[in-house]
Design a protein around this motif. Structure first.
Motif, PDB file in Angstrom:
ATOM      1  N   GLN A  40       0.816  -1.198   0.000  1.00  0.00           N
ATOM      2  CA  GLN A  40       0.000   0.000   0.000  1.00  0.00           C
ATOM      3  C   GLN A  40       0.857   1.259   0.000  1.00  0.00           C
ATOM      4  OE1 GLN A  40      -2.494  -0.516   3.406  1.00  0.00           O
ATOM      5  NE2 GLN A  40      -4.025  -1.708   2.288  1.00  0.00           N
ATOM      6  N   LEU A  41       1.948   1.231   0.738  1.00  0.00           N
ATOM      7  CA  LEU A  41       2.846   2.385   0.768  1.00  0.00           C
ATOM      8  C   LEU A  41       3.463   2.624  -0.595  1.00  0.00           C
ATOM      9  CD1 LEU A  41       4.660   1.844   4.187  1.00  0.00           C
ATOM     10  CD2 LEU A  41       2.977   3.620   3.635  1.00  0.00           C
ATOM     11  N   LEU A  42       3.783   1.518  -1.289  1.00  0.00           N
ATOM     12  CA  LEU A  42       4.416   1.650  -2.589  1.00  0.00           C
ATOM     13  C   LEU A  42       3.482   2.249  -3.634  1.00  0.00           C
ATOM     14  CD1 LEU A  42       6.416  -1.691  -2.785  1.00  0.00           C
ATOM     15  CD2 LEU A  42       7.378   0.611  -2.638  1.00  0.00           C
ATOM     16  N   THR A  43       2.170   2.151  -3.410  1.00  0.00           N
ATOM     17  CA  THR A  43       1.236   2.685  -4.385  1.00  0.00           C
ATOM     18  C   THR A  43       1.072   4.197  -4.252  1.00  0.00           C
ATOM     19  OG1 THR A  43      -0.686   2.365  -2.949  1.00  0.00           O
ATOM     20  CG2 THR A  43      -0.054   0.527  -4.376  1.00  0.00           C
ATOM     21  N   VAL A  44       1.618   4.791  -3.208  1.00  0.00           N
ATOM     22  CA  VAL A  44       1.478   6.233  -3.015  1.00  0.00           C
ATOM     23  C   VAL A  44       2.485   6.955  -3.902  1.00  0.00           C
ATOM     24  CG1 VAL A  44       1.602   8.128  -1.368  1.00  0.00           C
ATOM     25  CG2 VAL A  44       0.712   5.899  -0.651  1.00  0.00           C
ATOM     26  N   PRO A  45       2.027   7.752  -4.862  1.00  0.00           N
ATOM     27  CA  PRO A  45       2.962   8.463  -5.725  1.00  0.00           C
ATOM     28  C   PRO A  45       3.835   9.407  -4.917  1.00  0.00           C
ATOM     29  CG  PRO A  45       0.699   8.578  -6.546  1.00  0.00           C
ATOM     30  CD  PRO A  45       0.638   8.049  -5.156  1.00  0.00           C
ATOM     31  N   ALA A  46       5.078   9.515  -5.308  1.00  0.00           N
ATOM     32  CA  ALA A  46       6.003  10.398  -4.588  1.00  0.00           C
ATOM     33  C   ALA A  46       6.788  11.208  -5.599  1.00  0.00           C
ATOM     34  CB  ALA A  46       6.949   9.577  -3.713  1.00  0.00           C
ATOM     35  N   GLY A  47       6.352  12.439  -5.814  1.00  0.00           N
ATOM     36  CA  GLY A  47       7.108  13.315  -6.693  1.00  0.00           C
ATOM     37  C   GLY A  47       6.874  13.024  -8.155  1.00  0.00           C
ATOM     38  N   ALA A  48       7.878  13.315  -8.966  1.00  0.00           N
ATOM     39  CA  ALA A  48       7.745  13.212 -10.409  1.00  0.00           C
ATOM     40  C   ALA A  48       7.498  11.780 -10.845  1.00  0.00           C
ATOM     41  CB  ALA A  48       9.012  13.743 -11.076  1.00  0.00           C
ATOM     42  N   ALA A  49       6.783  11.655 -11.960  1.00  0.00           N
ATOM     43  CA  ALA A  49       6.436  10.335 -12.474  1.00  0.00           C
ATOM     44  C   ALA A  49       7.690   9.564 -12.874  1.00  0.00           C
ATOM     45  CB  ALA A  49       5.517  10.493 -13.677  1.00  0.00           C
ATOM     46  N   LYS A  50       7.639   8.247 -12.656  1.00  0.00           N
ATOM     47  CA  LYS A  50       8.674   7.347 -13.146  1.00  0.00           C
ATOM     48  C   LYS A  50       8.175   6.769 -14.470  1.00  0.00           C
ATOM     49  CE  LYS A  50       8.589   5.138  -9.192  1.00  0.00           C
ATOM     50  NZ  LYS A  50       8.870   4.164  -8.104  1.00  0.00           N
ATOM     51  N   LEU A  51       8.941   6.953 -15.526  1.00  0.00           N
ATOM     52  CA  LEU A  51       8.495   6.622 -16.869  1.00  0.00           C
ATOM     53  C   LEU A  51       9.268   5.446 -17.439  1.00  0.00           C
ATOM     54  CD1 LEU A  51       8.420  10.259 -18.336  1.00  0.00           C
ATOM     55  CD2 LEU A  51       6.583   9.037 -17.141  1.00  0.00           C
ATOM     56  N   VAL A  52       8.549   4.532 -18.066  1.00  0.00           N
ATOM     57  CA  VAL A  52       9.172   3.419 -18.789  1.00  0.00           C
ATOM     58  C   VAL A  52       8.405   3.200 -20.087  1.00  0.00           C
ATOM     59  CG1 VAL A  52      10.135   2.235 -16.783  1.00  0.00           C
ATOM     60  CG2 VAL A  52       7.797   1.738 -17.489  1.00  0.00           C
ATOM     61  N   ALA A  53       9.091   2.654 -21.077  1.00  0.00           N
ATOM     62  CA  ALA A  53       8.460   2.339 -22.356  1.00  0.00           C
ATOM     63  C   ALA A  53       8.486   0.835 -22.558  1.00  0.00           C
ATOM     64  CB  ALA A  53       9.195   3.036 -23.502  1.00  0.00           C
ATOM     65  N   ILE A  54       7.329   0.269 -22.901  1.00  0.00           N
ATOM     66  CA  ILE A  54       7.253  -1.157 -23.189  1.00  0.00           C
ATOM     67  C   ILE A  54       7.139  -1.314 -24.698  1.00  0.00           C
ATOM     68  CG2 ILE A  54       4.731  -1.277 -22.861  1.00  0.00           C
ATOM     69  CD1 ILE A  54       5.286  -4.073 -21.559  1.00  0.00           C
ATOM     70  N   THR A  55       8.037  -2.096 -25.293  1.00  0.00           N
ATOM     71  CA  THR A  55       8.117  -2.203 -26.745  1.00  0.00           C
ATOM     72  C   THR A  55       8.008  -3.661 -27.178  1.00  0.00           C
ATOM     73  OG1 THR A  55      10.534  -2.463 -26.880  1.00  0.00           O
ATOM     74  CG2 THR A  55       9.676  -0.214 -26.712  1.00  0.00           C
ATOM     75  N   PHE A  56       7.550  -3.844 -28.420  1.00  0.00           N
ATOM     76  CA  PHE A  56       7.311  -5.187 -28.953  1.00  0.00           C
ATOM     77  C   PHE A  56       7.893  -5.286 -30.354  1.00  0.00           C
ATOM     78  CE2 PHE A  56       4.059  -4.093 -25.917  1.00  0.00           C
ATOM     79  CZ  PHE A  56       3.956  -5.230 -25.122  1.00  0.00           C
ATOM     80  N   ASP A  57       8.694  -6.308 -30.584  1.00  0.00           N
ATOM     81  CA  ASP A  57       9.331  -6.544 -31.875  1.00  0.00           C
ATOM     82  C   ASP A  57       8.640  -7.682 -32.635  1.00  0.00           C
ATOM     83  OD1 ASP A  57      11.125  -4.664 -31.047  1.00  0.00           O
ATOM     84  OD2 ASP A  57      12.913  -5.905 -31.304  1.00  0.00           O
ATOM     85  N   ASP A  58       8.929  -7.723 -33.954  1.00  0.00           N
ATOM     86  CA  ASP A  58       8.617  -8.857 -34.825  1.00  0.00           C
ATOM     87  C   ASP A  58       7.141  -8.994 -35.164  1.00  0.00           C
ATOM     88  OD1 ASP A  58      11.294  -9.214 -34.445  1.00  0.00           O
ATOM     89  OD2 ASP A  58      11.162 -11.205 -33.556  1.00  0.00           O
TER      90      ASP A  58
END
Length: 411
Positions: free
Chosen positions: A19-37
């Motif tokens: 539950q603590l980990l679900t609390v946003p803290a500051g700027a967003a953490k961004l990742v890109a999920i990509t798919f090949d083929d």
């Protein structure tokens, strides 16, 4: 029995930590999920459906010659906001090919994708991540590789791939998967479901670069886009190419927001004092009837008159104990609330237009949601908000300029 109690206590602790980990803290953490083929007739639609259900946009590196008979699928993916990218024409290993052959592989695929989607630019990922100098010189695109490769070219279960990514993920990572097997579909679902509650937001590769203020260059290899050491820095020589330039220009012309001797600083965070002054100027610099009640607003401060008006008008409120905190940054959702308070609430209702649903809409605080929805319904669409709203990110001067420019047109 003691062991059972210990396990129960441990389970409760895990739940509390989750539950603590679900609390946003500051700027967003961004990742890109990509798919090949892809595109794959069987698995690509299932991957797209899984992403859409989770509010996620993916980047699909497609083999141009494999698009045949799947044109409607590819066109639909582009229309839904997924990024279509180039994985060459035939999925050949480009090692050893001459310049003309490399160009042909990239260009034929680009032409086919353009014909199907109506788009023009398609960033390239080479099969097997080949990055010879001949490739870099002839693809006419940035070379987008990856920082997370959970399969490493092997047949790996979806659970194992997901576990690898979840354990090693970092802000700005580009994740490599394939839209060609059940294992990859399982991995994508597990990765998203585990990382979203931990504050990670999934964006396209193009969005990742743009939100990080990075302009990719042709012939350069990119594996990730981590947060900048100084995210507020900006090359002022490129100001006219900034995404918010029309609004910045208007702010300069009207005198509502101006630069200093060193530049306009579009990526600099907007402080509460600056927000008060900007909104005061946008409102026509009305006269306040009395001084601000805040304890930390000196009468001689450059922002004193603006803060007095903002408090009196209810545009800005204190943070407790009668304090204003002039140097504190304003979050994006706070800025929307402030601008919403400037609007004539009797003239337009919230439901007059379409309200967009961002991937991270669930992160918008309850006290800010109505203001965000109202401004969206009134027709404001930010050039910098395609997939994410980033409610707890500090608002930048460029973002403030764009919103205030819109306000001037509807007030």
């Amino acid at each position: 029995m003691k062991h059972v109690r210990r396990w129960a206590a441990a389970a409760v602790l895990v739940l509390l930590l989750a539950q603590l980990l679900t609390v946003p803290a500051g700027a967003a953490k961004l990742v890109a999920i990509t798919f090949d083929d892809g595109p794959n007739q069987t698995w690509t639609p299932q991957v797209v459906e899984a992403l859409n259900q989770r509010g996620v946009k993916g980047t699909f590196f497609m083999v141009g010659s494999w698009v045949a008979t799947k044109e409607d699928l590819v066109r639909s993916m582009a229309e839904q906001g997924h990024q279509i990218a180039n994985h060459t024409w035939e999925h050949l290993n480009l090692t050893g090919l001459d310049a003309g052959e490399v160009r042909l592989q990239a260009e034929r695929s680009r032409e086919r994708l353009a014909e199907v989607t109506g788009q023009k630019n398609f960033w390239v990922r080479t099969p097997f991540g080949v990055r010879t100098q001949t490739v870099l010189n002839n693809i006419d695109s940035p070379l987008i590789l990856w920082s997370q490769d959970p399969a490493a070219g092997k047949q790996v279960s979806g659970e194992k791939m997901a576990r690898s990514v979840i354990r090693n993920i970092k802000d700005g990572d580009i994740i490599l998967l394939h839209d060609s097997t059940q294992d990859n579909l399982d991995a994508a679902c597990r990765i998203i479901d585990a990382l979203q509650p931990r504050g990670y937001d999934f964006v396209t590769v193009e969005e990742l670069f743009r939100l990080r203020g990075v302009t990719p260059r042709n012939g350069v290899i990119y594996k990730s886009v981590p947060p900048a050491a100084d995210p507020q820095a900006y090359d002022e020589n490129r100001l006219e190419s900034h995404w918010a330039w029309p609004a910045i220009s208007l702010m300069e012309d009207t005198g509502i927001m101006t630069g200093d001797e060193e530049g306009w600083h579009p990526n600099r965070r907007l402080t509460r004092a600056a927000a008060a002054v900007v909104l005061w100027r946008a409102a026509g610099e009305p006269q306040a009837r009395r001084r601000a009640d805040f304890l930390d607003v000196p009468k001689s401060a450059w922002y004193a008159e603006a803060v007095a008006w903002a408090e009196e008008a209810g545009v800005i409120k204190g943070t407790g104990a009668g304090r204003f905190s002039p140097a504190a940054p304003v979050t994006r959702q706070q800025l929307y609330v402030m601008v919403d308070r400037l609007l004539d609430r009797g003239s337009v209702s919230v439901g007059t237009g379409e309200v967009r649903s961002f991937e991270d809409s669930f992160r918008i605080s309850g006290w800010a949601r109505e203001a965000v929805e109202r401004i969206e319904a009134l027709g404001f669409t930010s050039r910098n908000d395609r997939e994410l709203f980033r409610p707890q990110d500090p608002a930048t001067r460029a973002e403030a300029a764009e919103l205030v420019a819109w306000y001037l047109g509807v007030r």
